[in-house]
Design a protein around this motif. Structure first.
Motif, mmCIF file in Angstrom:
data_model
loop_
_atom_site.group_PDB
_atom_site.id
_atom_site.type_symbol
_atom_site.label_atom_id
_atom_site.label_comp_id
_atom_site.label_asym_id
_atom_site.label_seq_id
_atom_site.Cartn_x
_atom_site.Cartn_y
_atom_site.Cartn_z
ATOM 1 N N THR A 181 5.245 2.848 -11.237
ATOM 2 C CA THR A 181 4.666 1.810 -10.387
ATOM 3 C C THR A 181 3.476 1.190 -11.093
ATOM 4 O OG1 THR A 181 5.313 3.007 -8.393
ATOM 5 C CG2 THR A 181 3.607 1.333 -8.134
ATOM 6 N N GLY A 182 3.405 -0.109 -11.152
ATOM 7 C CA GLY A 182 2.278 -0.778 -11.801
ATOM 8 C C GLY A 182 0.974 -0.495 -11.082
ATOM 9 N N GLU A 183 -0.092 -0.273 -11.855
ATOM 10 C CA GLU A 183 -1.409 0.026 -11.283
ATOM 11 C C GLU A 183 -2.101 -1.237 -10.775
ATOM 12 O OE1 GLU A 183 -3.840 2.969 -11.736
ATOM 13 O OE2 GLU A 183 -1.988 4.073 -11.518
ATOM 14 N N LEU A 184 -1.758 -2.375 -11.348
ATOM 15 C CA LEU A 184 -2.581 -3.566 -11.138
ATOM 16 C C LEU A 184 -2.083 -4.433 -10.003
ATOM 17 C CD1 LEU A 184 -3.216 -4.761 -14.792
ATOM 18 C CD2 LEU A 184 -4.732 -3.432 -13.327
ATOM 19 N N LEU A 185 -3.041 -5.141 -9.409
ATOM 20 C CA LEU A 185 -2.731 -6.206 -8.456
ATOM 21 C C LEU A 185 -2.586 -7.494 -9.259
ATOM 22 C CD1 LEU A 185 -5.441 -5.252 -5.850
ATOM 23 C CD2 LEU A 185 -3.006 -5.204 -5.399
ATOM 24 N N TYR A 186 -1.355 -8.009 -9.350
ATOM 25 C CA TYR A 186 -1.159 -9.230 -10.114
ATOM 26 C C TYR A 186 -1.432 -10.472 -9.262
ATOM 27 C CZ TYR A 186 0.578 -6.484 -13.956
ATOM 28 O OH TYR A 186 0.651 -5.592 -14.989
ATOM 29 N N GLU A 187 -1.526 -10.278 -7.977
ATOM 30 C CA GLU A 187 -1.949 -11.356 -7.088
ATOM 31 C C GLU A 187 -3.054 -10.809 -6.201
ATOM 32 O OE1 GLU A 187 1.289 -12.880 -4.850
ATOM 33 O OE2 GLU A 187 2.453 -13.475 -6.609
ATOM 34 N N LYS A 188 -4.053 -11.645 -5.926
ATOM 35 C CA LYS A 188 -5.120 -11.196 -5.039
ATOM 36 C C LYS A 188 -4.529 -10.835 -3.682
ATOM 37 C CE LYS A 188 -9.243 -13.116 -5.039
ATOM 38 N NZ LYS A 188 -10.072 -12.165 -5.763
ATOM 39 N N PRO A 189 -4.976 -9.727 -3.093
ATOM 40 C CA PRO A 189 -4.454 -9.368 -1.772
ATOM 41 C C PRO A 189 -4.835 -10.419 -0.739
ATOM 42 C CG PRO A 189 -6.378 -8.033 -2.320
ATOM 43 C CD PRO A 189 -6.026 -8.796 -3.556
ATOM 44 N N GLY A 190 -3.933 -10.675 0.167
ATOM 45 C CA GLY A 190 -4.233 -11.603 1.248
ATOM 46 C C GLY A 190 -4.967 -10.886 2.364
ATOM 47 N N ILE A 191 -5.497 -11.662 3.276
ATOM 48 C CA ILE A 191 -6.219 -11.062 4.400
ATOM 49 C C ILE A 191 -5.270 -10.222 5.242
ATOM 50 C CG2 ILE A 191 -7.546 -11.577 6.481
ATOM 51 C CD1 ILE A 191 -8.455 -14.132 4.982
ATOM 52 N N ASP A 192 -3.986 -10.645 5.320
ATOM 53 C CA ASP A 192 -3.031 -9.843 6.095
ATOM 54 C C ASP A 192 -2.832 -8.469 5.455
ATOM 55 O OD1 ASP A 192 -1.870 -11.071 3.909
ATOM 56 O OD2 ASP A 192 0.089 -11.304 4.842
ATOM 57 N N ASP A 193 -2.892 -8.385 4.102
ATOM 58 C CA ASP A 193 -2.804 -7.082 3.423
ATOM 59 C C ASP A 193 -4.011 -6.214 3.782
ATOM 60 O OD1 ASP A 193 -0.445 -7.750 1.896
ATOM 61 O OD2 ASP A 193 -1.736 -9.013 0.666
ATOM 62 N N GLU A 194 -5.183 -6.824 3.732
ATOM 63 C CA GLU A 194 -6.404 -6.075 4.045
ATOM 64 C C GLU A 194 -6.419 -5.652 5.513
ATOM 65 O OE1 GLU A 194 -9.273 -8.229 0.726
ATOM 66 O OE2 GLU A 194 -9.177 -9.055 2.733
ATOM 67 N N ARG A 195 -5.903 -6.520 6.361
ATOM 68 C CA ARG A 195 -5.857 -6.193 7.794
ATOM 69 C C ARG A 195 -4.923 -5.019 8.043
ATOM 70 N NH1 ARG A 195 -4.949 -11.324 10.486
ATOM 71 N NH2 ARG A 195 -2.779 -11.124 9.866
ATOM 72 N N ARG A 196 -3.763 -5.017 7.387
ATOM 73 C CA ARG A 196 -2.836 -3.896 7.539
ATOM 74 C C ARG A 196 -3.478 -2.587 7.096
ATOM 75 N NH1 ARG A 196 1.169 -7.664 6.081
ATOM 76 N NH2 ARG A 196 0.892 -7.193 3.867
ATOM 77 N N ASN A 197 -4.260 -2.662 6.015
ATOM 78 C CA ASN A 197 -4.907 -1.452 5.513
ATOM 79 C C ASN A 197 -5.922 -0.914 6.520
ATOM 80 O OD1 ASN A 197 -5.446 0.476 3.366
ATOM 81 N ND2 ASN A 197 -7.401 -0.571 3.106
ATOM 82 N N VAL A 198 -6.727 -1.794 7.081
ATOM 83 C CA VAL A 198 -7.727 -1.378 8.068
ATOM 84 C C VAL A 198 -7.041 -0.813 9.307
ATOM 85 C CG1 VAL A 198 -9.425 -2.271 9.716
ATOM 86 C CG2 VAL A 198 -9.612 -2.853 7.295
ATOM 87 N N ILE A 199 -6.004 -1.479 9.771
ATOM 88 C CA ILE A 199 -5.304 -1.009 10.972
ATOM 89 C C ILE A 199 -4.637 0.340 10.702
ATOM 90 C CG2 ILE A 199 -3.338 -1.502 12.504
ATOM 91 C CD1 ILE A 199 -4.224 -4.409 12.519
ATOM 92 N N HIS A 200 -4.200 0.562 9.466
ATOM 93 C CA HIS A 200 -3.638 1.875 9.124
ATOM 94 C C HIS A 200 -4.636 2.991 9.441
ATOM 95 C CE1 HIS A 200 -1.993 5.224 6.811
ATOM 96 N NE2 HIS A 200 -3.159 5.311 6.196
ATOM 97 N N TYR A 201 -5.887 2.805 9.042
ATOM 98 C CA TYR A 201 -6.901 3.834 9.311
ATOM 99 C C TYR A 201 -7.204 3.935 10.798
ATOM 100 C CZ TYR A 201 -7.682 4.355 4.326
ATOM 101 O OH TYR A 201 -7.506 4.626 2.999
ATOM 102 N N LEU A 202 -7.310 2.794 11.459
ATOM 103 C CA LEU A 202 -7.654 2.796 12.882
ATOM 104 C C LEU A 202 -6.522 3.353 13.740
ATOM 105 C CD1 LEU A 202 -9.391 -0.699 13.159
ATOM 106 C CD2 LEU A 202 -10.495 1.537 13.099
ATOM 107 N N TYR A 203 -5.291 3.177 13.304
ATOM 108 C CA TYR A 203 -4.137 3.610 14.105
ATOM 109 C C TYR A 203 -3.650 5.008 13.723
ATOM 110 C CZ TYR A 203 0.424 3.527 16.396
ATOM 111 O OH TYR A 203 1.504 3.840 17.195
ATOM 112 N N ASN A 204 -3.657 5.305 12.427
ATOM 113 C CA ASN A 204 -3.065 6.569 11.964
ATOM 114 C C ASN A 204 -4.078 7.675 11.679
ATOM 115 O OD1 ASN A 204 -0.202 5.763 11.766
ATOM 116 N ND2 ASN A 204 -0.930 4.351 10.205
ATOM 117 N N ILE A 205 -5.182 7.335 11.036
ATOM 118 C CA ILE A 205 -6.102 8.369 10.549
ATOM 119 C C ILE A 205 -7.114 8.779 11.616
ATOM 120 C CG2 ILE A 205 -7.788 8.980 8.800
ATOM 121 C CD1 ILE A 205 -4.983 8.617 7.670
#
Length: 918
Positions: A181-205
């Protein structure tokens, strides 16, 4: 560099785990035909310069993976060592956690009734942000999570040799996926990506961590000898709240539009309702009590009948199931009363809960009904955790703050004034006095500047569109999911009052008996040294303004609080960039003292919002020491703080780590409150000397960054240009795109100094301050030396500076400095930095003598394990930087662009090795 777990690392165990993981990775590499790389990785005495590997990009990826394995082994070692120490020596053995805090309460002979009244007053607000400091892809982070869980699984002694081999095979499978799996982000993450990440912690962790936190408090309570019955009611426990900036923080972020904010609020609500529904279903499956064996009390029976009628057909359907099981039927009704996951259409006749507080009342009734039939254990073990989930996450999951820069607000108001036929362009030139006269007069009028069909200008439309989203959400669901209106770079009272006009414009004001009040909190963010010093006068004037007084009183009544509360946000990153570590930390301390006094004078409690980042330079450091180093009274209304970038994954990706880090905050604040209730506030005798040290440190730091040519040195001696080219966050690295130090965000500033191993922002200026005191007043220096270990504010500053300077490396600094083309510039600044480096080390040693040795052992061990691999990576990064810059300067943009992936891999790998970016 070091996390809060570092002081309990069992390095021998960490080394064993790391060796095992390293061997697994080497086996994977050999299986995939990478034997030379496997044989010559660092950490085994046979490493090679990167140019000797067949494929340097793959070698860089391998280095990055191995650093993550080392970090993982240390994290697991900390977790397992904490468990072993608590099992062997009791919960009170570890500093900063509930066991030690409650033991201190008992030793001080604080009455148990006082402790019980104190605990619900402990309110911790954790706000997740998406600042661009996470260098790893979400896919890669997920592989790391799986790998860590397998490492923990391997701890269990029950596995047979064959089962242990199977776990090893699973680990190798994850490692192969990581390698492929490539380590790098070849495109800047979108806000929807960042939102999914935050919701992952708020919902799962965090929902999984919450009951474990409660159990640890209850276990420590029993171990200390207190009656467990005192904590059986979930309302008696400390509060934990969560928030987010993702989708609401528009300071220098053009992609955060009103539509993004609306989508974020909707997604947070959908996730919250899904979470609550899941836990109610789980609870219903467990409460199968039969009315043939116990009789439900009258309150439960009456509430079932009321809900049945209120919910009409849905209520009847809920009662058709689970006959003779009234507790389960009651939960069926609670589930039926939940709002729909999707937004409610206007024509929908929703007759259930409008707010989560109504569900909490029913869960409380459920709990009492179980206690009434003697099912206390079920009430405590099954219902209380669900009550806590609803209490914490409600129907909103977390609050969404809206942040914007004061300059954008100025432009927006100017455009609104122009649209209304007023002197909008003049407003931008007015001084503070003229602005206040205009704003005070304008706020006495209820009329808006514009009509709905008018267009005022880009900034005005963006601000008002966002506020209309907030108004719409409030009308549908209330304010539970809405956070504060934060004004970054608050420099005058007018910066805050302007927000009231925007609220008036869209209808976020509400009438009271004396005039309009704003339904959402307006919060200043004081960031630079100058702004922090001015902050008490600004806040005092703001608190006395009639609109603020009405707004605070309105929100106090709505929340049912005994006193008014005003939030004040203080910024660690920009104050550090502005004044250096000593001046930043001490100015923040002094600002809090005077802000508390300003609040007290106006009858208002101040809730501090600490804008901390992930590195020492940006406010991080051992949590228990951070809390102890705050001024008297700063936690009276709780504590609010940001968690940013890679810090979120480091501290919360794994449940055990999440529980530990949250407990540090909760127990730490409880300890501070308990101690302050037992003592009067007295000024510390070292405070005048701290003022002097802060000023001398500030002068030394400003001399460095204001010396002609500094920006040239910074841009050539660090990989700042690569960091600006990276794709590790959706936010731009500059607020407005100007090529100036002032416009550069604090995150890439710290990130670039750390990459080049200067770690400048974590120590520069400390040595000059201590040297001045030592030479000008030896008696005062000796007094500080005698007291420094015992007084938390000074100890926190010096120990953090010591940790930062330990992570700096003179030899590597010099290699990066050789990239500065102008020799006179290079020698001037390198000379200043080296002199301050030696000065700081000398005087910290004088100050602490042998007392810091235990900390240094851990820090030095941490660094030594990484030195070989980091040295190779730094050399490669410097070589590539030279080539890349030469290609860019020659106009060979395409060739330069082709080098970016390899350069970004060096950034990624060094970040992994240092465990920090910005």
């Amino acid at each position: 560099m070091l996390t809060t777990t570092s002081n309990v690392i069992d390095f021998e165990k960490a080394e064993r785990d790391f060796t095992f993981l390293l061997h697994c990775f080497q086996e994977v590499l050999c299986d995939l035909g990478e034997k030379k790389l496997a044989d010559h990785l660092p950490w085994q005495g046979a490493s090679l310069p990167l140019e000797h590997y067949p494929d340097t990009e793959r070698a860089l990826q391998a280095f990055s993976i191995v650093f993550q394995l080392l970090n993982m082994a240390e994290e697991n070692s900390s977790a397992q060592n904490r468990r072993a120490l608590e099992a062997d020596k009791g919960l009170s053995h570890l500093t900063g956690l509930w066991g030690r805090t409650l033991l201190r309460f008992r030793e001080r002979e604080i009455p148990v009734e006082e402790i019980c009244s104190l605990l619900p007053e402990v309110v911790i607000n954790t706000v997740l942000t998406a600042h661009p400091t996470e260098a790893k892809r979400k896919t890669v982070l997920e592989q790391h999570r799986q790998l860590y869980l397998l490492l923990v699984k391997r701890e269990n002694q029950m596995w047979t040799p064959l089962e242990q081999l199977e776990i090893k095979s699973e680990i190798k499978s994850v490692l192969e996926r990581l390698w492929r799996t490539g380590e790098l982000l070849y495109e800047k993450p979108g806000i929807d990506d960042e939102r999914r990440n935050v919701i992952h912690y708020l919902y799962n962790i965090f929902p999984e961590a919450l009951p474990m936190l409660d159990k640890r408090l209850q276990q420590a309570w029993r171990e200390t000898g207190f009656d467990p019955a005192h904590l059986s009611d979930p309302r008696s426990l400390p509060r934990l709240n969560f928030g987010s900036w993702v989708g609401g923080d528009r300071d220098g972020h053009p992609l955060v539009t009103a539509e993004v904010t609306e989508e974020t609020l909707a997604e947070m609500r959908r996730s919250a309702l899904k979470l609550v529904r899941h836990h109610l279903y789980e609870l219903a499956s467990k409460l199968s009590l039969s009315d043939r064996l116990q009789t439900p009390g009258k309150p439960l029976v009456l509430r079932i009948e009321t809900l049945k009628k209120k919910l009409a057909e849905k209520g009847s359907d809920a009662l058709r199931k689970n006959r003779h099981e009234p507790w389960r039927q009651f939960l069926n009704l609670l589930i039926a009363a939940l709002p729909p996951d999707a937004e409610i259409p206007a024509a929908c006749n929703h007759c259930g809960y409008n707010a989560s507080v109504e569900l909490l009342e029913d869960l409380s009734l459920l709990r009492h009904s179980l206690i009434a039939v003697g099912a206390q254990h079920l009430a405590d073990m099954e219902v209380a955790p669900v009550y806590r989930i609803v209490q914490t996450f409600g129907f909103h999951l977390g609050t969404l703050d809206i942040r914007q820069n004061s300059h954008i607000h100025e432009l927006a108001l100017s455009q609104l004034m122009t649209a209304a036929g007023l002197d909008g362009s003049g407003f931008l030139e007015w001084d503070e006095t003229a602005r206040r006269v205009f704003l005070d007069l304008e706020l006495q009028s209820p009329r808006p500047f514009t009509h709905p069909d008018m267009s005022a200008g880009a900034e005005a439309e963006a601000v008002l569109a966002c506020y209309r989203v907030l108004l719409k959400h409030n009308k549908s669901y209330g304010t539970d999911g809405l956070g504060s209106l934060i004004v970054s770079m608050t420099r005058n009272v007018s910066d805050l009052l302007i927000v009231y006009l925007f609220a008036r414009e869209v209808g976020l004001m509400t009438p009271t008996g004396d005039g309009d009040a704003c339904i959402l909190p307006v919060v200043p963010l004081f960031e630079t040294i100058e702004d922090l010093r001015k902050s008490p006068a600004i806040l005092s004037e703001f608190l006395h303004h009639p609109v603020t007084r009405r707004s605070l009183e309105y929100r106090r009544e709505a929340a049912g609080k005994p006193r008014k509360i005003q939030q004040a946000m203080i910024g660690y990153s920009d104050s550090n960039k502005d004044g250096g570590i000593f001046t930043s930390t001490w100015t923040l301390y002094r600002a809090q003292e005077t802000l508390i006094a300003a609040g007290k004078e106006s009858g208002t409690d101040i809730l501090f919002f600490h804008g901390r980042g992930g590195s020492i330079s940006r406010g991080a450091g051992p949590t228990h020491r951070f809390i102890k180093a705050q001024p008297y009274g700063s936690f009276k209304t709780g504590m609010c703080f940001t968690e940013q970038g890679e810090t979120i994954a480091q501290k919360y990706a794994n449940r055990i780590s999440a529980v530990y880090n949250l407990e540090l905050f909760m127990a730490g604040v409880a300890g501070a409150l308990g101690k302050q209730q037992q003592s009067e506030h007295r000024a510390h005798p070292l405070e005048p000397m701290m003022d002097l040290l802060s000023e001398k440190s500030y002068q030394a730091y400003r001399e460095l960054i204001e010396t002609k040519g500094f920006l040239t040195f910074f841009r050539q001696a660090t990989p700042i240009d690569i960091i600006e080219s990276s794709r590790i966050g959706s936010r731009p690295s500059r607020r407005s795109g100007k090529n100036s130090l002032e416009d550069l965000r604090a995150i890439p500033w710290v990130f670039s100094w750390n990459q080049a191993r200067f770690s400048l922002s974590g120590w520069y200026g400390v040595g000059s301050a201590l040297e001045y005191l030592h030479e000008s007043n030896p008696e005062a220096f000796e007094e500080i030396r005698q007291r420094s270990h015992a007084w938390p504010p000074l100890r926190y500053i010096i120990s953090n500076a010591d940790t930062s300077i330990a992570s700096a490396d003179l030899q590597i600094m010099r290699q990066y400095a050789l990239m500065v083309s102008d020799r006179s510039v290079r020698e001037r600044f390198l000379g200043m930095i080296e002199a301050e480096y030696h000065r700081t080390k000398t005087y910290i040693d004088l100050l602490y003598t042998a007392q810091l040795e235990t900390q240094r052992i851990n820090v030095n061990r941490f660094i030594s394990l990484r030195r070989e691999g980091l040295d190779i990576l730094h050399r490669q990064q410097i070589t590539l930087l030279r080539q890349w810059r030469e290609l860019k300067n020659s106009g060979k943009q395409e060739e330069a662009e082709s080098m970016l992936p390899e350069l970004l891999l060096t950034v990624n790998a060094i970040s992994g090795g240092l465990r920090t970016t910005g």
